[in-house]
Scaffold this motif. Sequence first.
Motif, PDB file in Angstrom:
ATOM      1  N   VAL A  55       0.853  -1.188   0.000  1.00 62.46           N
ATOM      2  CA  VAL A  55       0.000   0.000   0.000  1.00 62.46           C
ATOM      3  C   VAL A  55       0.887   1.235   0.000  1.00 62.46           C
ATOM      4  CG1 VAL A  55      -1.723   1.306   1.292  1.00 62.46           C
ATOM      5  CG2 VAL A  55      -1.855  -1.186   1.219  1.00 62.46           C
ATOM      6  N   ALA A  76      -5.848   5.431  -1.981  1.00 59.64           N
ATOM      7  CA  ALA A  76      -4.582   4.714  -1.819  1.00 59.64           C
ATOM      8  C   ALA A  76      -4.242   3.990  -3.119  1.00 59.64           C
ATOM      9  CB  ALA A  76      -4.663   3.720  -0.672  1.00 59.64           C
ATOM     10  N   VAL A  78      -2.541   0.459  -4.443  1.00 59.50           N
ATOM     11  CA  VAL A  78      -2.251  -0.889  -3.949  1.00 59.50           C
ATOM     12  C   VAL A  78      -1.669  -1.707  -5.095  1.00 59.50           C
ATOM     13  CG1 VAL A  78      -3.175  -2.965  -2.856  1.00 59.50           C
ATOM     14  CG2 VAL A  78      -4.157  -0.721  -2.316  1.00 59.50           C
ATOM     15  N   VAL A  87      -9.395  -4.138  -0.167  1.00 61.62           N
ATOM     16  CA  VAL A  87      -8.713  -3.005   0.460  1.00 61.62           C
ATOM     17  C   VAL A  87      -9.709  -2.353   1.407  1.00 61.62           C
ATOM     18  CG1 VAL A  87      -7.439  -0.864   0.100  1.00 61.62           C
ATOM     19  CG2 VAL A  87      -7.354  -2.677  -1.630  1.00 61.62           C
ATOM     20  N   ALA A 132      -4.504  -3.724   2.844  1.00 62.88           N
ATOM     21  CA  ALA A 132      -4.925  -4.493   1.669  1.00 62.88           C
ATOM     22  C   ALA A 132      -4.641  -5.974   1.898  1.00 62.88           C
ATOM     23  CB  ALA A 132      -4.202  -3.995   0.429  1.00 62.88           C
TER      24      ALA A 132
END
Length: 516
Positions: A55, A76, A78, A87, A132
């Motif tokens: 992440v 975010a 990922v 997530v 995540a």
Amino acid sequence: MNRMLALAALLAAGCSGVKEDRSGCARSADCPAGETCAATPDGAVCWPDAQPPAVSGVAVTCGPPCLRDGTLRVEATVADDHEVGEVTVALDLDPSRAVPMTRAGARWVAQVPLEEFPFPAFERAVVATVTARDGARNASVPVDAAAQTVTRLRWAQAADSGATVALSSPAVDGSGTVVLGASNGMVYRFDGAGLPVGEPVQLAGGSAGVPSVEGSATWIGTQGGSLYVLDVGVSPADCSPGEPIAGPPTLVGARAVAGSQAGVVIVADTSGFCNQTSALGPVAAPVVVTAAGSVIAASSGTLLKFGLPASGVLRSEWTGIDSPLPPRVGDAVVQPLAVDETDALWTVAQNGALNRTAADATTTTIATVPVGSSGPIVLADGSVVVGSGAGMLQRFSTASAPPWAESEPLNGVPAVPLALAGTRPALLVPTSTGRLYAVNADDGKIAWSVKLSATGQALQPANIHGAPGAATSTAYVAGADGKLYAVIVDGQLDRAAPWPKAFHDPRNTGNAGALP
């Protein structure tokens, strides 16, 4: 090495039986934890995966200002060498609760409503943490976003930009417009965003008092002894007894009833009708109306009970002739009264006598509270709360022992509190030193507090407006510093309480028959 390259190398090396050696799958959820569903020439199989996702780039936006009933937008990036499973974002307000994020292009995004989380503070930093998991259920290292400061203060508005004027406790109409009087004789209005509504109205007769609202009509009295009705195109005839009008006029349909320190009780309506009935002495506390429709006035430490017939001329009901004598309740009553579910009257006299007067005029002294205490409110369980002159809330009950007798100490003398119903019921308490407290109704402990008035000047009893069923509402608190403060509170006015706030309800009707 990338797992797909490793799998291809294995096949190229002549290893056979991949399909037979590994479990078949349609998606990673079909595989045991630690394995992912990988594609092979012989079909999809469960394949070991020990590499967690990564992440990065966690960002949070909100506001400004970021309000207690606002929304955090969390984003975010990922990355995973095969697939991202889920997530989530969690707030340090309740770390056990994970909010799903959804893919939006190259980013993962969540909109997190703050009002769905507990917020035991007036203002504090809130941290969002993103985690995540990949298809094999491997968890990433949690990554925190930069803290966001969240506040309950929606806005603060000076009523008069040219001078500091002391403001009254406000009334709030059904649309959420806030109305309040000021020491300069003006009547001000603001909408829910803190913007002025129309031009201020100048009244003759000195400082404008606490207003009450019925439909389009705003009733308000002055220190000079004049009673006004605004916004209906007429004024009551000869409704100026010449001495201060006590508190907000009490509303009974289209009529307003108000007491005066001139020793009269006034009945007026929007057609211009006005009648004045003599009392035993000055009426310094707001008149109230019971659920049965009786008008009650406190005059020189005595309660007077009137019927209000169609003529509008008050009729005495406690006369001592085929009815009880007007009951004594200590010395003068200047604090607002309250009415409980049995139509009993609760009063706090200047000598500290907290009395309960039943519908048959029988009066019982429940306690003696410190001099300077506020008027009472009545909670849903029938107990009564008073803002003590000693700087705390005191709670009393005539049935069983209340859950607490005294709250934690407060800074300053409390004004009449306001009862909130919600996930955790609370009492909203302004004080004489410009502070506002939320006190837990179940244990009397302070949930949060703030000094609203920077100069430490007194705050008036609060009022409230909110959408039915909403998790939060807006409390309006006015002060001697000339500002009106809009504060986000948890829950709504407690409509199960017979008398949940000063003057009974948001419109300040003082009428137990009105909806709280």
